[in-house]
Design an enzyme around this catalytic site. Structure first.
Site, PDB file in Angstrom:
ATOM      1  N   ARG A   1      55.598  65.760  91.151  1.00 40.80           N
ATOM      2  CA  ARG A   1      54.742  64.794  90.469  1.00 40.80           C
ATOM      3  C   ARG A   1      54.708  65.026  88.965  1.00 40.80           C
ATOM      4  NH1 ARG A   1      54.668  60.309  90.019  1.00 40.80           N
ATOM      5  NH2 ARG A   1      54.951  60.304  92.269  1.00 40.80           N
TER       6      ARG A   1
ATOM      7  N   LYS B   1      50.401  56.485  67.210  1.00 39.59           N
ATOM      8  CA  LYS B   1      49.596  55.982  68.335  1.00 39.59           C
ATOM      9  C   LYS B   1      50.233  56.442  69.645  1.00 39.59           C
ATOM     10  CE  LYS B   1      48.183  51.972  65.610  1.00 39.59           C
ATOM     11  NZ  LYS B   1      48.253  50.507  65.438  1.00 39.59           N
TER      12      LYS B   1
ATOM     13  N   LYS C   1      47.126  54.879  53.275  1.00 40.07           N
ATOM     14  CA  LYS C   1      46.773  53.691  54.052  1.00 40.07           C
ATOM     15  C   LYS C   1      45.561  52.992  53.458  1.00 40.07           C
ATOM     16  CE  LYS C   1      47.199  53.822  58.509  1.00 40.07           C
ATOM     17  NZ  LYS C   1      48.313  52.867  58.647  1.00 40.07           N
TER      18      LYS C   1
ATOM     19  N   GLU D   1      54.620  57.302  51.252  1.00 41.12           N
ATOM     20  CA  GLU D   1      54.610  55.879  51.597  1.00 41.12           C
ATOM     21  C   GLU D   1      53.246  55.297  51.262  1.00 41.12           C
ATOM     22  OE1 GLU D   1      55.540  52.844  55.350  1.00 41.12           O
ATOM     23  OE2 GLU D   1      55.548  55.023  55.671  1.00 41.12           O
TER      24      GLU D   1
ATOM     25  N   ASP E   1      52.297  45.500  55.289  1.00 40.07           N
ATOM     26  CA  ASP E   1      51.472  45.434  56.486  1.00 40.07           C
ATOM     27  C   ASP E   1      50.941  44.025  56.730  1.00 40.07           C
ATOM     28  OD1 ASP E   1      50.199  46.691  58.713  1.00 40.07           O
ATOM     29  OD2 ASP E   1      48.301  46.572  57.638  1.00 40.07           O
TER      30      ASP E   1
END
Length: 466
Positions: A257, A290, A322, A353, A382
């Site tokens: 599993r 994410k 950001k 960035e 964005d």
């Protein structure tokens, strides 16, 4: 006469003791001289290519007869090389990532050899007078299974300085075993019974996690033998048997599993990534941060297997300004100025960035970059892909932004990226397209591990899953 004999005996005794003390002194001197020369060579420059190396923190320099530990007080880190260490404790250090640390006024640099991925070759230089260099390239993603075939690692995992892959595997196994282990196996399967179990694809897709599966099986039982007809990144179709594992039945079922949970998730990510990467061309597809908590390295590894590229691994390996940073700093220019100042003051070098949300922000950023030296390397565009009522998207704003940048910096499109829209976005000239859906909304690929494959295929055909 007796007195003369007594004198002769005493002289012989003194001569013997003198020779014995001289021999002891000579042995001690040679041993001390050899020890000092070893320490001197170790403090100036020590090079080893022993693959059986681990990283561990230490408090001071130490030297032992058969085990040498070279500590960098600058980093609080020691590299231990020992000929007695087992190959099962291999810490693989390959194709280095960049870690930057603030250093005290001593200098220790570690230079890793890029030329030999199968072993570790490093050089330690320790000096106290040269200037400090604050960029260290290294990777410490631990992989403890040295039985892996070279074919298993067709695509290596991404680099991370602190990620403990073996620890994640142990945690997953412990989560399943609890405090009693597999009660059903103990009740139904003889302890020494051996079987063969086969991996069966129940739907079409890209297989991923083969190398990881071998590590897990080895962690449960090193005697298990695993064979594959496919490798990570290969296409599998519904009903295909693409691998098998042979050994003690009890241990195969215990590992089953955990192996499948990892493989199914990674294969789902790789399958979606492959589809989006093909559609996005000539742009490159990226994932984001994410990812599932504690599974980031595995999620990002699956993206590489699927043909995508990795965005930053975490908060430590890239500056990404950001919207919240921009709002607090008072604009994109102020935020970038603050980053440039910080990097310069701390003598750091890394990619930078900046996220832009409007064409005005793009123009402001470009104007600032044209007026001063900056560390900016990429501009994120964005939510410049506008969804339309008919399900299509308008990419005119994104295209205009790309034209404004005009190749001076890398560009990255983000927002409203789906399998249906990614092709149109990729035709705008943008360098990268990032999509969080690759990892946060993944659909696992259906895979099973069966001992009775004939019955499994019969049931699968009855339910449309084989």
């Amino acid at each position: 006469m007796s007195n003369i004999n007594y004198v002769n005996y005493g002289m012989r005794r003194v001569a013997f003791l003198s020779k014995w003390f001289f021999a002891c002194f000579l042995f001690s001197y040679q041993n001390a001289r050899s020890h000092w020369q070893k320490r001197k060579r170790g403090s100036d420059k020590t090079t080893t290519s022993n693959p059986d190396c681990v990283l561990q923190p230490l408090a001071q320099w130490r030297t032992h007869s058969q085990q040498h530990k070279f500590l960098s007080p600058t980093f609080g880190l020691a590299v231990t090389a020992s000929s007695r260490m087992s190959s099962s404790s291999l810490c693989r250090l390959s194709s280095p990532a960049t870690i930057s640390r603030r250093l005290p006024p001593t200098n220790t640099t570690l230079a890793f050899d890029r030329g030999a991925p199968s072993c570790l070759c490093f050089t330690v230089n320790h000096t106290r007078e040269s200037k400090i260099r604050r960029i260290v390239k290294m990777s410490a993603t631990e992989i403890s299974n040295t039985r892996l075939s070279s074919d298993s690692f067709t695509i290596k995992p991404p680099r991370h300085p602190t990620y403990d892959l073996k620890g994640i595997i142990k945690l997953a196994l412990a989560e399943d075993a609890g405090d009693r282990g597999d009660i059903t196996c103990k009740a139904t399967i003889p302890f020494d019974m051996e079987v063969e179990a086969y991996f069966l694809a129940k739907e079409d897709g890209i297989i991923a996690g083969i190398a990881l599966a071998e590590i897990i099986f080895h962690e449960v039982d090193p005697s298990l033998k695993v064979e594959w007809s496919q490798k990570d990144g290969d296409y599998v179709h519904k009903g295909l048997q693409f691998g098998k594992v042979h050994g003690r039945a009890h241990n195969i079922v215990v590992a089953e599993r955990v192996v499948l949970n990892f493989m199914q998730r990674m294969s789902g990510i790789a399958t979606l990534t492959k589809a989006m990467a093909d559609a996005a061309s000539p742009a490159y597809i990226l994932e984001t941060r994410k990812t599932a908590p504690a599974l980031r390295l595995l999620d990002k590894w699956a993206v590489l297997i699927g043909g995508g590229r990795n965005h930053r691994m975490g908060l430590f390996d890239m500056v990404m300004i950001k919207d919240n940073h921009i709002s607090i700093a008072g604009g994109v220019t102020n935020a970038l100025k603050a980053v440039d100042l910080y990097l310069d003051q701390n003598n750091l070098q890394m990619e930078v960035e900046v996220e832009t949300r409007t064409l005005e922000e793009v123009k402001e950023l470009l104007h600032h970059a044209s007026q001063t030296k900056t560390s900016l390397t990429r501009i994120m565009l964005d939510n410049m892909v506008v969804p339309l009522p008919n399900g299509d998207v308008d990419v005119s704003m994104l295209k205009e932004a790309v034209q404004l940048v005009n190749g001076r910096f890398e560009t990255e499109a983000s927002g409203n990226v789906t399998l249906e829209t990614v092709h149109k976005i990729g035709q705008t000239g943008v360098t990268y397209i990032s999509s969080g859906s690759l990892t946060h909304s993944v659909k696992a690929l259906d895979i099973s591990l069966k001992i009775d494959t004939e019955l499994a295929l019969k049931v699968g055909r009855r339910t449309g899953r084989a």
